[in-house]
Write a protein that holds these residues in place. Structure first.
Motif, PDB file in Angstrom:
ATOM      1  N   ALA A 160      70.818 -11.114  27.427  1.00 56.61           N
ATOM      2  CA  ALA A 160      70.498  -9.794  27.980  1.00 56.61           C
ATOM      3  C   ALA A 160      70.871  -9.719  29.458  1.00 56.61           C
ATOM      4  O   ALA A 160      71.359  -8.677  29.941  1.00 56.61           O
ATOM      5  CB  ALA A 160      69.002  -9.508  27.790  1.00 56.61           C
ATOM      6  N   ALA A 161      70.645 -10.823  30.201  1.00 53.90           N
ATOM      7  CA  ALA A 161      71.002 -10.825  31.616  1.00 53.90           C
ATOM      8  C   ALA A 161      72.516 -10.725  31.796  1.00 53.90           C
ATOM      9  O   ALA A 161      73.014  -9.980  32.666  1.00 53.90           O
ATOM     10  CB  ALA A 161      70.457 -12.092  32.281  1.00 53.90           C
ATOM     11  N   ILE A 162      73.272 -11.455  30.974  1.00 57.44           N
ATOM     12  CA  ILE A 162      74.737 -11.397  31.062  1.00 57.44           C
ATOM     13  C   ILE A 162      75.229  -9.991  30.727  1.00 57.44           C
ATOM     14  O   ILE A 162      76.103  -9.427  31.408  1.00 57.44           O
ATOM     15  CB  ILE A 162      75.371 -12.438  30.123  1.00 57.44           C
ATOM     16  CG1 ILE A 162      74.968 -13.854  30.564  1.00 57.44           C
ATOM     17  CG2 ILE A 162      76.883 -12.303  30.106  1.00 57.44           C
ATOM     18  CD1 ILE A 162      75.357 -14.931  29.571  1.00 57.44           C
ATOM     19  N   ASP A 163      74.674  -9.398  29.681  1.00 55.57           N
ATOM     20  CA  ASP A 163      75.055  -8.033  29.308  1.00 55.57           C
ATOM     21  C   ASP A 163      74.768  -7.060  30.443  1.00 55.57           C
ATOM     22  O   ASP A 163      75.558  -6.135  30.711  1.00 55.57           O
ATOM     23  CB  ASP A 163      74.303  -7.606  28.048  1.00 55.57           C
ATOM     24  CG  ASP A 163      74.848  -8.285  26.796  1.00 55.57           C
ATOM     25  OD1 ASP A 163      75.985  -8.805  26.854  1.00 55.57           O
ATOM     26  OD2 ASP A 163      74.134  -8.306  25.780  1.00 55.57           O
ATOM     27  N   ALA A 164      73.615  -7.246  31.124  1.00 57.37           N
ATOM     28  CA  ALA A 164      73.267  -6.333  32.219  1.00 57.37           C
ATOM     29  C   ALA A 164      74.258  -6.459  33.363  1.00 57.37           C
ATOM     30  O   ALA A 164      74.672  -5.443  33.957  1.00 57.37           O
ATOM     31  CB  ALA A 164      71.845  -6.633  32.699  1.00 57.37           C
ATOM     32  N   LEU A 165      74.673  -7.676  33.674  1.00 56.67           N
ATOM     33  CA  LEU A 165      75.617  -7.866  34.776  1.00 56.67           C
ATOM     34  C   LEU A 165      76.988  -7.287  34.448  1.00 56.67           C
ATOM     35  O   LEU A 165      77.592  -6.574  35.273  1.00 56.67           O
ATOM     36  CB  LEU A 165      75.729  -9.362  35.094  1.00 56.67           C
ATOM     37  CG  LEU A 165      74.477 -10.034  35.681  1.00 56.67           C
ATOM     38  CD1 LEU A 165      74.696 -11.536  35.840  1.00 56.67           C
ATOM     39  CD2 LEU A 165      74.113  -9.413  37.022  1.00 56.67           C
ATOM     40  N   GLY A 224      83.399 -12.068  25.316  1.00 56.65           N
ATOM     41  CA  GLY A 224      84.216 -11.646  24.183  1.00 56.65           C
ATOM     42  C   GLY A 224      83.770 -10.317  23.622  1.00 56.65           C
ATOM     43  O   GLY A 224      84.596  -9.504  23.161  1.00 56.65           O
ATOM     44  N   PHE A 225      82.472 -10.065  23.638  1.00 55.43           N
ATOM     45  CA  PHE A 225      81.961  -8.780  23.125  1.00 55.43           C
ATOM     46  C   PHE A 225      82.427  -7.626  24.011  1.00 55.43           C
ATOM     47  O   PHE A 225      82.813  -6.554  23.507  1.00 55.43           O
ATOM     48  CB  PHE A 225      80.439  -8.834  23.063  1.00 55.43           C
ATOM     49  CG  PHE A 225      79.797  -7.517  22.758  1.00 55.43           C
ATOM     50  CD1 PHE A 225      79.764  -7.021  21.461  1.00 55.43           C
ATOM     51  CD2 PHE A 225      79.251  -6.737  23.777  1.00 55.43           C
ATOM     52  CE1 PHE A 225      79.184  -5.787  21.180  1.00 55.43           C
ATOM     53  CE2 PHE A 225      78.666  -5.512  23.502  1.00 55.43           C
ATOM     54  CZ  PHE A 225      78.634  -5.037  22.201  1.00 55.43           C
ATOM     55  N   TRP A 226      82.375  -7.825  25.356  1.00 53.66           N
ATOM     56  CA  TRP A 226      82.729  -6.726  26.257  1.00 53.66           C
ATOM     57  C   TRP A 226      84.236  -6.619  26.502  1.00 53.66           C
ATOM     58  O   TRP A 226      84.702  -5.651  27.116  1.00 53.66           O
ATOM     59  CB  TRP A 226      82.020  -6.921  27.599  1.00 53.66           C
ATOM     60  CG  TRP A 226      80.535  -6.729  27.535  1.00 53.66           C
ATOM     61  CD1 TRP A 226      79.591  -7.682  27.451  1.00 53.66           C
ATOM     62  CD2 TRP A 226      79.852  -5.477  27.543  1.00 53.66           C
ATOM     63  NE1 TRP A 226      78.333  -7.131  27.406  1.00 53.66           N
ATOM     64  CE2 TRP A 226      78.471  -5.764  27.469  1.00 53.66           C
ATOM     65  CE3 TRP A 226      80.257  -4.132  27.604  1.00 53.66           C
ATOM     66  CZ2 TRP A 226      77.493  -4.774  27.452  1.00 53.66           C
ATOM     67  CZ3 TRP A 226      79.269  -3.149  27.599  1.00 53.66           C
ATOM     68  CH2 TRP A 226      77.907  -3.467  27.513  1.00 53.66           C
ATOM     69  N   ALA A 227      84.992  -7.593  26.042  1.00 55.06           N
ATOM     70  CA  ALA A 227      86.438  -7.598  26.324  1.00 55.06           C
ATOM     71  C   ALA A 227      87.156  -6.356  25.809  1.00 55.06           C
ATOM     72  O   ALA A 227      88.006  -5.782  26.527  1.00 55.06           O
ATOM     73  CB  ALA A 227      87.068  -8.870  25.766  1.00 55.06           C
TER      74      ALA A 227
END
Length: 427
Positions: free
Chosen positions: A330-335, A297-300
């Motif tokens: 942090a891992a999800i954000d990096a991917l 949702g943040f990156w959408a």
């Protein structure tokens, strides 16, 4: 280990004891036989003087009848065929003694006999026979063997007890050393090894204590550095908020403010993490589904601005993994950030979470050009001019949770990153 030492000591002591007891037992038997045989020879020689000096047959018979005892039976075969003492028949040994005029001893049925010839010149050759039964030859042997066996058994028990004591003095400090090492690996950096045991084990314990103190100091310094750096970021963030409020476009203002707030929350998490006690959260746990939904949702909005579409495939219920929420986030954000940064605008991607009995799997795939070199997983290595830290963060998060990171080619030709994470352990 202690039991093995005791068994080894018992076996070694038993072998050494047998090596001494068996020859000693045989020596005891030989000594007993020699003692009985020597007594018989002395008995025979004492009668030689009687036969050689006493001429009266009655006196000779009286002396011979008084000779011998329960351990020795004396018979005298006179040259004229008379037998004095214990009755007997002159056998070939008597004839041999008369012929050779030499004393000797032979084994006979039930014992051993000593033959002593006495040459009385014209009167002929008399022969003295002293018979020693087996009971006299073996007297005291069985008792000595029992004593030797008891002594050997006592030595084995004593050797085993000493080995067990020595084993405890080594095994117990080694067990304490292993226990402290496990506590240190679990985050108890205040655990220390009490000095005990042999010198080498004590030195190893002291070295482990020094290592634990050094690790604690390094972690404390690292946490202080992270906390200081995070705190310093608050000032430029405050400036960014002011700049965002000055924007006239409400849409742009809201977007910049939300991004600034997200950075501020990340800074706050860094400070909280730096201040967290070392032993806290040694069994981390988080909901992978909830975190993926939140970060997607943040990156959408950014994906929408770039004309990207993405599929989000998630289980209906929570999926717990053995990793702290900030680390998984942090891992999800990096991917997701890698997809947005290293694929052309408009490239679609897919995020999927699957659950299994032993863990969970997070898969992020895209329709871009793919990853040409698997070495980008290494820290500081990048094929697109970035810092090279993103995939390394993902890899370390996966390995800390008992999983791993895999890079493959997606069915559409792009990159496919698969992250497996283990289940949290029970407290």
């Amino acid at each position: 280990m202690r039991r093995q030492l005791a068994i080894t000591a018992a076996a070694t002591t038993a072998l050494v004891t047998l090596a001494f007891v068996i020859p000693l037992g045989l020596l005891v038997r030989t000594v007993a036989e020699d003692r009985a045989r020597t007594a018989a020879q002395l008995e025979a020689q004492s009668l030689v003087a009687v036969l050689a000096t006493v001429q009266n047959p009655g006196d000779v018979a009286s002396v011979v009848s008084g000779a011998g005892n329960a351990d020795r039976r004396v018979s005298v075969f006179l040259a004229d065929g008379t037998v004095l003492g214990v009755p007997g028949v002159a056998g070939p040994e008597v004839e041999r003694a008369r012929r050779t005029k030499t004393a000797f001893s032979v084994s006979v049925t039930g014992g051993e006999a000593v033959f002593q010839p006495v040459d009385r010149a014209s009167a002929g050759v008399d022969v003295i026979e002293v018979f020693v039964p087996d009971s006299a030859l073996r007297r005291g042997v069985v008792r000595s063997w029992v004593l030797l066996g008891g002594l050997g058994l006592a030595l084995v028990v004593l050797g085993t007890a000493v080995a067990d004591w020595l084993g405890r003095s080594v095994v117990r400090p080694m067990g304490e050393l292993a226990n402290v090492a496990r506590r240190l690996s679990g985050g108890e950096l205040d655990a220390r090894v009490p000095p005990a045991g042999p010198r080498e084990v004590e030195d190893a314990g002291q070295a482990l204590n020094v290592l634990a103190s050094r690790i604690g100091d390094l972690l404390a310094a690292e946490r202080e550095g992270v906390a200081d750096l995070s705190h310093r970021l608050r000032t430029p963030l405050a400036g960014l908020r002011l700049e965002a409020e000055a924007l006239r476009d409400m849409v742009e203002r809201t977007r910049v403010q939300e991004a600034t707030d997200e950075v501020a929350r990340s800074v706050d998490r860094l400070i909280d993490e730096a201040r967290r006690p070392l032993r806290e959260n040694v069994r981390p746990s988080s909901d992978l589904v909830a975190l993926v939904r939140e970060r997607a949702g943040f990156w959408a909005p950014l994906a929408d601005d770039e004309g990207r579409t993405f599929d989000l495939v998630l289980p209906t219920g929570p999926v717990l993994v053995a990793s702290a929420s900030p680390d998984v986030a942090a891992a999800i954000d990096a991917l997701i950030g890698n997809v947005l940064a290293h694929t052309p605008e408009g490239t679609a991607f897919r995020i999927e979470v699957t659950s299994s009995a032993d863990g969970a799997r997070l898969t992020v795939s895209d329709d871009g050009p793919g990853i040409a070199d698997a070495s980008v997983v290494e820290r500081g290595v990048s094929g697109a001019g970035s810092t090279g830290l993103g995939l390394d963060i993902v890899r370390r998060t996966a390995e800390a949770a008992g999983g791993r990171l895999q890079l493959r080619r997606a069915p559409g030709g792009g990159a496919l990153v698969e992250v497996s994470l283990g289940r949290p352990t029970a407290p």
